[in-house]
Enzyme design. Sequence first.
Site, short mmCIF file in Angstrom:
data_model
loop_
_atom_site.label_atom_id
_atom_site.label_comp_id
_atom_site.label_asym_id
_atom_site.label_seq_id
_atom_site.Cartn_x
_atom_site.Cartn_y
_atom_site.Cartn_z
N ASP A 186 -34.74 25.54 -3.95
CA ASP A 186 -35.85 26.41 -4.34
C ASP A 186 -35.26 27.67 -4.99
OD1 ASP A 186 -37.11 24.49 -2.80
OD2 ASP A 186 -38.51 25.90 -1.89
N LYS A 249 -43.36 26.32 -7.78
CA LYS A 249 -43.75 26.84 -6.47
C LYS A 249 -44.32 28.23 -6.67
CE LYS A 249 -41.38 28.13 -2.14
NZ LYS A 249 -40.14 28.01 -1.37
N LYS A 285 -45.96 23.34 -5.43
CA LYS A 285 -45.82 23.75 -4.03
C LYS A 285 -46.37 25.16 -3.83
CE LYS A 285 -42.35 24.90 -0.53
NZ LYS A 285 -40.93 24.93 -0.18
#
Lengths: 349, 281
Positions: A186, A249, A285
Amino acid sequence: MPYLWYADTPGVPRTWGTTALRWSGLELEALVGDAVMVSTVTTSLTDVASSDTALRAFLHGLPGVDRVGADQRAAMLGTRSIKTTAKAQAIDLAISMVDLTTLEGADTAGKVRAMCTKAVRPGGDAPKVAAVCVYPDLVPVAVEALGGAGVKVASVATAFPSGRSSLEVKVAETTGAVSAGADEIDMVIDRGAFLSGRYMKVYEEIVAVKAACGAAHLKVILETGELATYDNVRRASWLAMLAGADFIKTSTGKVSPAATPPVTLIMLEAVRDFRDATGRQVGVKPAGGIRTTKDAIKNLVLVNETAGDDWLTPEWFRLGASSLLNDLLMQRQKLATGRYAGPDYFTLD
Amino acid sequence: MSRLSVRKTYKLYIGGAFPRSESGRSYPVTSAKGDFLANASRASRKDARDAVVAARKAFPGWSGATPYNRGQILYRVAEMLEGRRGQFAEELGGGKRAAAERVDATVDRLVWYAGWSDKIAAVHGAANPVAGPYFNLSSPEPTGVVAVVAPADPLLGLVSVVAPVIVTGNTCVVVASEPSPLAAITLAEVLATSDLPGGVVNILTGSQAELAPWLAAHMDVNGLDLTGVDDADLALRCEQAAAENLKRVLRPAPEDWTADPGLGRMTRFLETKTVWHPIGI
């Protein structure tokens, strides 16, 4: 001729005028008929990042987001009533989509091990979660604790959460996490560069980190709470996808507001339109601020109504959360036993 | 020129706010003679659930406040109630003098319990003599969130069951008397203006038979006071449901609210914490 966005959603304008393409210097004559169109756009989108000017022209040529419309549509989808068996199914699906996260300065190996145990067996016959998300130095602990149980290990990297470091450090951190066994990385984008219009810098960083990831999946954190406008969210989504992100995300969870429903909606539209344009599917996400089962189910409704049920699997949609899992488990128990559950009977984390 | 009268909407009291029932339902409340008085909210199980969440949220702050401070706040409630004697006497109805006496008794009851806040530990706790080099101390601790089914007596009865629960540091969810809930909501206005933190007392109006079983079965409720339950079958079902997480239960029994209340209602919802402190080492 509207061709990438369809005008089936009132409130959210999805007619991509041809101006965007004209600005980015693309040929329009070929854009007739679906098959031709898709292939043309696919090749065109690779040229988009050929220069800073082209990239800027493309991103600024994306249609603007109707703020009121997006808020309204997200609020409207949030009113869906999901009950009984549908709710039970939604809860299990949401549990299987959770990226169980601990990103505190006070994290210890013991805490990560405890979290991994919970990730594999959340309680009762509940399904296991999708992944655990930890800081890079705790990746080996998580890999060992999970021991091939089918739960993925995600690691934040690139000077999380601010992203304020040099590219060498970011790449080195990513390489370290991947070699320690992380399945997913991430990364955060450089919001300072993005907001000051240096899109190429952001793009190149994502490309470099993606290269460093190797086989690991790359999730790109846009930190929408700092992007100020919905237009920027749409631009950042496209920028990340063009640069090769496997997932986009919303947030780090360190900035408020985090994953609000309209922002998730805009990102879901972006991945849907990106697949239409290029044929490549990108996951979404939302993370941060999703604490209750109701929030989680609202997100599932958003996915189903915006991107479609192709995205309704843990492979393409994740919920970044820590306290959400307990609420999902409590609701699950309420459905099973008929009495309201209490936090005394669930793990503290 | 005549003016339009402004009528009060009787709502619920949850977490320091006055929301309508989530279900949108209401029911008519009548006087003893059968005259229509007002519509009250008919709370649903989801309102009860929200109220438990509010009570749980308020518990650390309220139980962590000093007993002296809790006493002050209860005394403040009595002061506010004293200032509204006329309004309550009118709302209780019946004979004027009898109603005024009930209100006065309620104020006195609050002051009585307020005084106990910093004395109950001295009476109910102990320094235990033990055979070892320890200073052994037992102190009463609040049990947590208590669900209270209030008796039919709309004001004195209500205060007589709520005050002993909160004075020791518990927070509560109260199901007000079903036939006469109006005084309970007016009391909520008093509580809301008395420095009592929001969520310490949450008041629901509506069907006792509908709400009590949900509260009795709720796994995040630690105590259950069934004083107001007249239906023996309902009381039994509630007691059985409460056994699931070992709630402290006060069984229903007829009570004279004007009599000396004693300590039983306070001690029922206390737990004893015993500390062994080494000495002489």
